[in-house]
Design a protein around this motif. Sequence first.
Motif, short mmCIF file in Angstrom:
data_model
loop_
_atom_site.label_atom_id
_atom_site.label_comp_id
_atom_site.label_asym_id
_atom_site.label_seq_id
_atom_site.Cartn_x
_atom_site.Cartn_y
_atom_site.Cartn_z
N ARG A 259 0.83 -1.21 0.00
CA ARG A 259 0.00 0.00 0.00
C ARG A 259 0.86 1.25 0.00
O ARG A 259 0.55 2.24 -0.68
CB ARG A 259 -0.93 -0.01 1.22
N LEU A 260 1.98 1.21 0.74
CA LEU A 260 2.87 2.37 0.77
C LEU A 260 3.50 2.60 -0.61
O LEU A 260 3.59 3.74 -1.08
CB LEU A 260 3.96 2.15 1.82
N LEU A 261 3.92 1.53 -1.26
CA LEU A 261 4.52 1.64 -2.59
C LEU A 261 3.50 2.16 -3.61
O LEU A 261 3.83 3.00 -4.45
CB LEU A 261 5.07 0.29 -3.03
N GLU A 262 2.28 1.65 -3.55
CA GLU A 262 1.25 2.11 -4.48
C GLU A 262 0.88 3.56 -4.23
O GLU A 262 0.55 4.30 -5.17
CB GLU A 262 0.03 1.21 -4.37
N THR A 263 0.94 4.00 -2.96
CA THR A 263 0.70 5.41 -2.65
C THR A 263 1.75 6.28 -3.33
O THR A 263 1.44 7.35 -3.86
CB THR A 263 0.72 5.63 -1.13
N GLY A 264 3.00 5.80 -3.33
CA GLY A 264 4.06 6.55 -3.99
C GLY A 264 3.86 6.65 -5.49
O GLY A 264 4.15 7.68 -6.10
N VAL A 265 3.35 5.58 -6.09
CA VAL A 265 3.09 5.61 -7.53
C VAL A 265 1.97 6.59 -7.85
O VAL A 265 2.04 7.35 -8.83
CB VAL A 265 2.73 4.20 -8.04
N ALA A 266 0.93 6.59 -7.04
CA ALA A 266 -0.24 7.42 -7.32
C ALA A 266 -0.02 8.89 -6.96
O ALA A 266 -0.47 9.79 -7.68
CB ALA A 266 -1.46 6.88 -6.58
N GLY A 267 0.68 9.16 -5.83
CA GLY A 267 0.77 10.53 -5.33
C GLY A 267 2.15 11.09 -5.14
O GLY A 267 2.29 12.25 -4.73
N GLY A 268 3.20 10.28 -5.41
CA GLY A 268 4.55 10.80 -5.26
C GLY A 268 5.05 10.76 -3.82
O GLY A 268 4.38 10.26 -2.92
N ARG A 269 6.22 11.31 -3.60
CA ARG A 269 6.89 11.20 -2.31
C ARG A 269 6.12 11.91 -1.20
O ARG A 269 6.13 11.45 -0.06
CB ARG A 269 8.32 11.72 -2.39
N GLY A 302 12.61 3.22 5.99
CA GLY A 302 13.59 4.05 5.30
C GLY A 302 12.96 4.81 4.15
O GLY A 302 13.30 5.97 3.90
N LEU A 303 12.04 4.18 3.45
CA LEU A 303 11.33 4.85 2.36
C LEU A 303 10.50 6.01 2.90
O LEU A 303 10.50 7.11 2.34
CB LEU A 303 10.44 3.85 1.63
N ALA A 304 9.79 5.76 4.01
CA ALA A 304 8.96 6.82 4.59
C ALA A 304 9.81 7.98 5.08
O ALA A 304 9.45 9.15 4.89
CB ALA A 304 8.13 6.24 5.74
N ALA A 305 10.94 7.66 5.69
CA ALA A 305 11.81 8.72 6.20
C ALA A 305 12.39 9.55 5.06
O ALA A 305 12.46 10.78 5.14
CB ALA A 305 12.92 8.11 7.05
N GLU A 306 12.80 8.88 3.99
CA GLU A 306 13.36 9.61 2.85
C GLU A 306 12.29 10.46 2.16
O GLU A 306 12.56 11.58 1.71
CB GLU A 306 13.97 8.63 1.86
N ALA A 307 11.06 9.93 2.09
CA ALA A 307 9.98 10.70 1.48
C ALA A 307 9.67 11.96 2.27
O ALA A 307 9.26 12.98 1.70
CB ALA A 307 8.73 9.83 1.38
N ALA A 325 17.79 9.51 -4.02
CA ALA A 325 17.73 8.70 -2.80
C ALA A 325 16.33 8.11 -2.60
O ALA A 325 16.17 6.96 -2.19
CB ALA A 325 18.14 9.53 -1.58
N TYR A 326 15.31 8.92 -2.90
CA TYR A 326 13.93 8.42 -2.77
C TYR A 326 13.68 7.30 -3.78
O TYR A 326 13.06 6.28 -3.44
CB TYR A 326 12.95 9.57 -3.00
N ALA A 327 14.15 7.46 -5.00
CA ALA A 327 13.96 6.42 -6.01
C ALA A 327 14.65 5.12 -5.60
O ALA A 327 14.08 4.03 -5.77
CB ALA A 327 14.49 6.90 -7.36
N ARG A 328 15.84 5.23 -5.03
CA ARG A 328 16.55 4.02 -4.57
C ARG A 328 15.79 3.36 -3.43
O ARG A 328 15.69 2.12 -3.38
CB ARG A 328 17.98 4.37 -4.15
N ALA A 329 15.26 4.16 -2.49
CA ALA A 329 14.53 3.59 -1.36
C ALA A 329 13.24 2.90 -1.82
O ALA A 329 12.89 1.81 -1.35
CB ALA A 329 14.21 4.69 -0.34
#
Length: 350
Positions: A259-269, A302-307, A325-329
């Motif tokens: 769900r977190l990954l899909e949120t990033g796809v739909a709405g960005g960091r 780590g993804l949430a922190a970088e976002a 860095a966000y893309a790598r996370a």
Amino acid sequence: MLSATGYGGVTTHLLGPDGSLYTLSDVRPGGVSRAKGAGTASVALGGAVLDHAGLARGGLLIAGATVSADGRLGAGRGVRATPVRGADWSQEPVAAFFARPVREAVASSLDAAASAPGDAGPALLGCDVEVLGAADDHLLARVLDGGPLVRLRVAHPHPELAHAENLRRIGGFPGVVLRVLGRPDPDRAATLRPLAVGPVPGASSSLRLPEEWRGHADLGYDRLQGDHFPRPEAGAAPGTPGLSGTDPLADAPLWRVRRLLETGVAGGRRAVAEAARGADRTALGVPLRRAGLAGAAELAEGLAAEADRRPRDSFGRLVDASPDAYARAWLASAVHLDAAERALVTASWS
């Protein structure tokens, strides 16, 4: 075979004397009408006077054909193909296809599909099962000789194809044992989508197919009838079994990472940062660690922190963070999630 883009047809799977797998496809625009008629379409290989339905129950002696890296046969001018009698499922080299341990076969199939995502999907899997009965939208079956409980789901749900009707018919005969050829579902625990079925050699409570079917029924084209099944034993009452054990994929909290990954796809960091901020960040990592998924928890946090990272310039003003860095996370979490889900699916076949 039926695609969402309006293509339909058939793919016939062939097995060489050394056990090598080959395919011969006839897929063209036409949708379900094309798919329904493709079984009786002539095989376009070396002038062979066979249709795909006949080839699936027979064989070809082929000379001069090209073979692609994934086993697809090519039809050129120099190809010669002579129809011959094919091997039954109970004969070598086909019988060896069903003798491989299912967990080993599934692991190999899913690994191959993951390494070549552009292909048709997981490789074919053969196994012998005892049907337990219908449950919700699938059948429950037990792999013979102490194997796992598996779910049989339709290979294609279109009502004009025979898959769903045949599976419903099989579900009405709990206790029947089948030799099943299909594809494991890479997204569901211990799930097989059967393409063809046949009798188990030496089993009394197995299928009784017409002689012209040559030992197996194609679930997309042939239609099973009541007289193809063994007669129920006197006093036997069919029942609907319940699931025993757990579904490791459904029970794992990996859906939080997805769900977190899909949120990033739909709405960005920024959407990821908002979704994982405050108390929600604790709710993200704690269930994952409690389930033993510490790696997934660390990567997701780590993804949430970088976002949520907002650097400042030398004057204290907020500036946009570098996207690298966000893309790598995000990519690290996505790769880990895919591997974790595949491992859970593989484990469910044990």
